[in-house]
Motif scaffolding. Structure first.
Motif, PDB file in Angstrom:
ATOM      1  N   PHE A 217       1.320   3.940   6.747  1.00  0.00           N
ATOM      2  CA  PHE A 217       2.503   4.336   5.998  1.00  0.00           C
ATOM      3  C   PHE A 217       3.028   5.673   6.516  1.00  0.00           C
ATOM      4  O   PHE A 217       2.268   6.489   7.063  1.00  0.00           O
ATOM      5  CB  PHE A 217       2.183   4.480   4.508  1.00  0.00           C
ATOM      6  N   ALA A 218       4.308   5.910   6.308  1.00  0.00           N
ATOM      7  CA  ALA A 218       4.907   7.212   6.600  1.00  0.00           C
ATOM      8  C   ALA A 218       6.178   7.353   5.779  1.00  0.00           C
ATOM      9  O   ALA A 218       6.777   6.366   5.361  1.00  0.00           O
ATOM     10  CB  ALA A 218       5.223   7.356   8.086  1.00  0.00           C
ATOM     11  N   ARG A 219       6.580   8.585   5.551  1.00  0.00           N
ATOM     12  CA  ARG A 219       7.897   8.834   4.979  1.00  0.00           C
ATOM     13  C   ARG A 219       8.843   9.212   6.113  1.00  0.00           C
ATOM     14  O   ARG A 219       8.408   9.730   7.149  1.00  0.00           O
ATOM     15  CB  ARG A 219       7.850   9.911   3.904  1.00  0.00           C
ATOM     16  N   SER A 220      10.137   8.969   5.917  1.00  0.00           N
ATOM     17  CA  SER A 220      11.098   9.223   6.991  1.00  0.00           C
ATOM     18  C   SER A 220      12.403   9.774   6.409  1.00  0.00           C
ATOM     19  O   SER A 220      13.213   9.024   5.855  1.00  0.00           O
ATOM     20  CB  SER A 220      11.396   7.941   7.778  1.00  0.00           C
TER      21      SER A 220
ATOM     22  N   ALA B 270      -1.893   3.491  -1.861  1.00  0.00           N
ATOM     23  CA  ALA B 270      -3.274   3.846  -1.526  1.00  0.00           C
ATOM     24  C   ALA B 270      -4.244   3.274  -2.556  1.00  0.00           C
ATOM     25  O   ALA B 270      -5.328   2.778  -2.204  1.00  0.00           O
ATOM     26  CB  ALA B 270      -3.416   5.366  -1.438  1.00  0.00           C
ATOM     27  N   GLN B 271      -3.860   3.327  -3.826  1.00  0.00           N
ATOM     28  CA  GLN B 271      -4.716   2.742  -4.867  1.00  0.00           C
ATOM     29  C   GLN B 271      -4.810   1.224  -4.715  1.00  0.00           C
ATOM     30  O   GLN B 271      -5.882   0.639  -4.903  1.00  0.00           O
ATOM     31  CB  GLN B 271      -4.162   3.100  -6.240  1.00  0.00           C
ATOM     32  N   GLU B 272      -3.696   0.573  -4.395  1.00  0.00           N
ATOM     33  CA  GLU B 272      -3.704  -0.873  -4.195  1.00  0.00           C
ATOM     34  C   GLU B 272      -4.634  -1.259  -3.049  1.00  0.00           C
ATOM     35  O   GLU B 272      -5.387  -2.228  -3.145  1.00  0.00           O
ATOM     36  CB  GLU B 272      -2.290  -1.382  -3.896  1.00  0.00           C
ATOM     37  N   LEU B 273      -4.584  -0.496  -1.967  1.00  0.00           N
ATOM     38  CA  LEU B 273      -5.461  -0.783  -0.834  1.00  0.00           C
ATOM     39  C   LEU B 273      -6.918  -0.580  -1.214  1.00  0.00           C
ATOM     40  O   LEU B 273      -7.798  -1.379  -0.853  1.00  0.00           O
ATOM     41  CB  LEU B 273      -5.085   0.132   0.342  1.00  0.00           C
TER      42      LEU B 273
ATOM     43  N   LEU C 153      -2.279  -5.028  -1.082  1.00  0.00           N
ATOM     44  CA  LEU C 153      -1.274  -4.074  -0.629  1.00  0.00           C
ATOM     45  C   LEU C 153       0.012  -4.796  -0.230  1.00  0.00           C
ATOM     46  O   LEU C 153       1.110  -4.439  -0.667  1.00  0.00           O
ATOM     47  CB  LEU C 153      -1.818  -3.280   0.552  1.00  0.00           C
ATOM     48  N   LEU C 154      -0.107  -5.830   0.593  1.00  0.00           N
ATOM     49  CA  LEU C 154       1.068  -6.542   1.084  1.00  0.00           C
ATOM     50  C   LEU C 154       1.736  -7.354  -0.021  1.00  0.00           C
ATOM     51  O   LEU C 154       2.959  -7.498  -0.048  1.00  0.00           O
ATOM     52  CB  LEU C 154       0.676  -7.461   2.250  1.00  0.00           C
ATOM     53  N   ALA C 155       0.944  -7.876  -0.950  1.00  0.00           N
ATOM     54  CA  ALA C 155       1.496  -8.722  -2.007  1.00  0.00           C
ATOM     55  C   ALA C 155       2.428  -7.944  -2.922  1.00  0.00           C
ATOM     56  O   ALA C 155       3.364  -8.518  -3.495  1.00  0.00           O
ATOM     57  CB  ALA C 155       0.373  -9.341  -2.826  1.00  0.00           C
ATOM     58  N   GLY C 156       2.229  -6.651  -3.074  1.00  0.00           N
ATOM     59  CA  GLY C 156       3.022  -5.881  -4.018  1.00  0.00           C
ATOM     60  C   GLY C 156       4.121  -5.047  -3.410  1.00  0.00           C
ATOM     61  O   GLY C 156       4.753  -4.259  -4.107  1.00  0.00           O
ATOM     62  N   LEU C 157       4.392  -5.213  -2.109  1.00  0.00           N
ATOM     63  CA  LEU C 157       5.371  -4.341  -1.464  1.00  0.00           C
ATOM     64  C   LEU C 157       6.789  -4.554  -1.983  1.00  0.00           C
ATOM     65  O   LEU C 157       7.485  -3.601  -2.344  1.00  0.00           O
ATOM     66  CB  LEU C 157       5.359  -4.561   0.052  1.00  0.00           C
TER      67      LEU C 157
END
Length: 324
Positions: free
Chosen positions: A16-19, A161-164, A172-176
């Motif tokens: 992950f990253a912020r942009s 991070a908590q989901e992972l 993680l992917l299911a909740g994006l």
């Protein structure tokens, strides 16, 4: 439908990253697309007067139809906490070949405007001018809102991070995003504008939460850079709610003016450092105020990576609402 096939090596390289520059480009889409403007009306009201005197010749033409923007405007962040100035320099250093490849894709929607044609013909001569426009637009329209945008993004990153931790990559992917489906080895992004199948080969996948991306999922997988997927973070409906500066005077008589002002700002999760910068206080003073507010049940905290983020509780929100 866009389908991305993931090799095992890609799954272990998801990051992950912020942009900041993704927010900038997303905000340009908001200015152009009335369907997005209702969500961001408070931002538009503040940004449009600041943009009125700005001369932008290249930048608007690089944001085209079908939610497309020239790919070289949004280089994948190299780390989580990338700054706007770093992204700007990467845009400035874009190779002529990469500029022309991006603009070739835009020509599918029609001929390039004259200003963009000049960029196509001479990237080396025009990228500096484009970088100046990006900086001017950032300072006028996005930088004033960046603390709020970053707070939403950071809260989302903490949740991911908590989901992972709790459920692994599958959770993680299911909740994006509701538009994103996944199986054991692929992601499927529902989109009305694009049809694409892409197989990754161990490069990994970069996930970037972006407030101004809503309601789109933005996919960048065709260039030489790391594949990137930009999605809407959780909680964006609150990003402009209870903006700082709301009347906290009556509550200030009870808890003190500084503490009341902090509470008006804490509709979003923020760190001590962010609050100190916004209110002209030292981090130590903010920490003391937060400690008192937390003991009184008006503020809650949680850890997001190395940072501790604070947010007002339901009780504090009721107190603020009751006094209006």
């Amino acid at each position: 439908m866009i389908e991305i096939r993931l090799a095992p090596a890609d799954l272990v390289r998801i990051r992950f990253a912020r942009s900041p520059i993704q927010e900038l480009v997303g905000s340009l889409h908001v200015l152009k697309d009335p369907k997005r403007q209702a969500m961001h009306r408070p931002w538009l009201a503040a940004a449009r007067p600041r943009l009125a005197g700005l001369s932008l010749e290249l930048l608007p033409g690089l944001v085209g139809k079908r939610s497309y923007a020239a790919d070289f405007l949004t280089p994948p962040p190299e780390r989580l906490d990338t700054e706007f100035s770093e992204e700007l320099e990467r845009v400035r250093a874009t190779t002529p070949e990469a500029v022309r490849d991006s603009l070739d894709q835009m020509q599918a929607d029609g001929p390039l405007p004259d200003a963009i044609r000049a960029l196509y013909d001479s990237p080396e001569g025009q990228l500096g001018r484009l970088a100046d426009e990006l900086r001017a637009y950032w300072q006028a329209a996005v930088e004033p809102a960046w603390p709020r945008l970053r707070a939403i993004v950071d809260a989302d990153l903490g949740h991911r991070a908590q989901e992972l931790t709790n459920g692994g990559v599958a959770r993680l992917l299911a909740g994006l995003d509701p538009q994103i489906g996944h199986t054991a080895d692929r992601l499927q992004i529902r989109t009305p504008n694009w049809a694409l199948r892409k197989r990754l080969h161990g490069t990994g996948l970069l996930l970037v939460p972006c407030v101004f991306a809503w309601p789109q999922v933005v996919v960048l997988v065709c260039g030489p850079q790391q594949p990137m997927l930009t999605y809407s973070p959780r909680g964006i409906a609150t990003v402009w709610a209870h903006s700082p500066g709301a009347n906290a005077e009556p509550l200030g008589l009870l808890v003190g003016r500084s503490r009341a002002a902090l509470l008006t700002h804490l509709d979003l999760p923020l760190s001590t450092t962010q609050l100190a910068a916004a209110h002209g206080l030292t981090p130590a003073t903010v920490s003391q105020h937060l400690s008192v507010l937390q003991r009184c049940g008006l503020v809650a905290s949680h850890r997001a990576g190395r940072a501790v983020l604070y947010q007002r509780t339901t009780l504090a929100t009721r107190l603020l609402d009751a006094q209006q």
